[in-house]
Design an enzyme around this catalytic site. Structure first.
Site, PDB file in Angstrom:
ATOM      1  N   HIS A  93      -1.359  -5.767   1.394  1.00  0.00           N
ATOM      2  CA  HIS A  93      -2.618  -6.498   1.279  1.00  0.00           C
ATOM      3  C   HIS A  93      -2.389  -7.736   0.413  1.00  0.00           C
ATOM      4  O   HIS A  93      -1.767  -7.651  -0.653  1.00  0.00           O
ATOM      5  CB  HIS A  93      -3.695  -5.624   0.622  1.00  0.00           C
ATOM      6  CG  HIS A  93      -4.635  -4.998   1.598  1.00  0.00           C
ATOM      7  ND1 HIS A  93      -4.887  -3.645   1.650  1.00  0.00           N
ATOM      8  CD2 HIS A  93      -5.418  -5.566   2.562  1.00  0.00           C
ATOM      9  CE1 HIS A  93      -5.772  -3.402   2.611  1.00  0.00           C
ATOM     10  NE2 HIS A  93      -6.113  -4.545   3.182  1.00  0.00           N
TER      11      HIS A  93
ATOM     12  N   GLU B  98       0.826  -1.201   0.000  1.00  0.00           N
ATOM     13  CA  GLU B  98       0.000   0.000   0.000  1.00  0.00           C
ATOM     14  C   GLU B  98       0.863   1.255   0.000  1.00  0.00           C
ATOM     15  O   GLU B  98       1.855   1.345   0.705  1.00  0.00           O
ATOM     16  CB  GLU B  98      -0.910   0.021   1.237  1.00  0.00           C
ATOM     17  CG  GLU B  98      -1.937  -1.100   1.270  1.00  0.00           C
ATOM     18  CD  GLU B  98      -3.001  -0.966   0.183  1.00  0.00           C
ATOM     19  OE1 GLU B  98      -3.119   0.130  -0.412  1.00  0.00           O
ATOM     20  OE2 GLU B  98      -3.716  -1.964  -0.050  1.00  0.00           O
TER      21      GLU B  98
ATOM     22  N   CYS C  92      -7.483  -2.249   8.091  1.00  0.00           N
ATOM     23  CA  CYS C  92      -6.104  -2.274   7.588  1.00  0.00           C
ATOM     24  C   CYS C  92      -5.564  -0.855   7.456  1.00  0.00           C
ATOM     25  O   CYS C  92      -4.417  -0.583   7.805  1.00  0.00           O
ATOM     26  CB  CYS C  92      -6.028  -3.038   6.266  1.00  0.00           C
ATOM     27  SG  CYS C  92      -6.405  -4.793   6.497  1.00  0.00           S
TER      28      CYS C  92
HETATM   29  N1  PCA Z   1      -8.359  -7.088   5.978  1.00  0.00           N
HETATM   30  C1  PCA Z   1      -9.260  -6.038   6.382  1.00  0.00           C
HETATM   31  C2  PCA Z   1      -9.227  -6.027   7.888  1.00  0.00           C
HETATM   32  C3  PCA Z   1      -8.466  -7.249   8.304  1.00  0.00           C
HETATM   33  C4  PCA Z   1      -7.922  -7.799   7.065  1.00  0.00           C
HETATM   34  O1  PCA Z   1      -7.174  -8.797   6.991  1.00  0.00           O
HETATM   35  C5  PCA Z   1      -8.974  -4.695   5.736  1.00  0.00           C
HETATM   36  O2  PCA Z   1      -8.524  -4.680   4.576  1.00  0.00           O
HETATM   37  O3  PCA Z   1      -9.214  -3.656   6.330  1.00  0.00           O
END
Ligand code: PCA
Length: 212
Positions: A171, A80, A147
């Site tokens: 991610h 990110e 996240c």
């Molecule tokens: N993904 C979510 C919250 C926890 C996770 O593994 C997110 O992208 O916010």
């Protein structure tokens, strides 16, 4: 010796598993020369996720913080670029966080910076992932859910403490196992997600060495 803090999340949104939870267990089995990897599993709860993480950052004073989360639907591993000072639930989601919270348009920290850029070497990580045959792309939004809350809190705490630790968020797409529950969901094998995390950690360590 370098100290790295690597985090994952518990399942959320009615899913049985979160592949980043298994990543925390599998990455502990790996060794990285000159580095100690500390893992932490975070709750999918607004505020609590940040509190657990910042407590651990204060305690460990790590050289780098690499947070991992699931982005079901994505087709690549996505470092990110930025965290923003806002909390909301995913557009159209039928679920809130694991405590039932559904904030709308709320700041993470009132008066905090609007956005905080990742300090992990995200371009370097993305290129190394592709070179290793792993689909990867830089993402320009971590969403406004847990996240993003977690990434913002890590960067904000490090910035405020005056530390030079590198920090950011990656991610991951669904694992094949998770996709078995949700036919049609794009997925990569858990072993490839593990390899991706290994590459991201190695690149972060290489970046730290070059900055020394
Ligand atoms: N993904 C979510 C919250 C926890 C996770 O593994 C997110 O992208 O916010």
């Amino acid at each position: 010796m370098r100290n790295l803090l690597v985090t994952g999340f518990e399942p959320f949104g009615g899913s049985r598993i979160n592949p980043t939870e298994a990543l925390m267990a599998s990455i502990r089995e790996e060794s990285f020369p000159g580095a100690v990897i500390h893992t932490l599993l975070l709750p999918v709860v607004f505020g609590d996720c940040a509190e657990r993480l910042t407590q651990e950052i204060d305690r460990l004073q790590p050289d780098a913080v690499l947070c991992c989360g699931l982005a079901a639907g994505r087709t690549a591993v996505t470092p990110e670029r930025i965290a923003v000072n806002a909390m909301d639930v995913p557009a159209g989601a039928a679920y809130g966080d694991n405590a039932g919270n559904r904030p709308q348009d709320e700041p993470i920290r009132a008066g905090g910076p609007d956005g905080l850029l990742a300090t992990l070497p995200i371009r370097r990580i993305e290129q190394a992932l592709r070179a290793a045959g792993i689909p990867a792309a830089i993402s320009d939004t971590a969403g406004l859910f847990i996240c993003n809350n977690t990434m913002y809190a890590a960067l904000d705490r490090i910035r405020q403490s005056g530390s030079h630790a590198l920090a950011g968020f990656i991610h991951f797409p669904a694992s094949t196992e998770l996709a078995l529950d949700k036919p049609g969901l794009p997925s990569l094998p858990q072993s490839m997600l593990h390899d991706a995390l290994r590459v991201a950690i190695s690149q972060t360590l290489a970046e730290l060495d070059e900055r020394r």
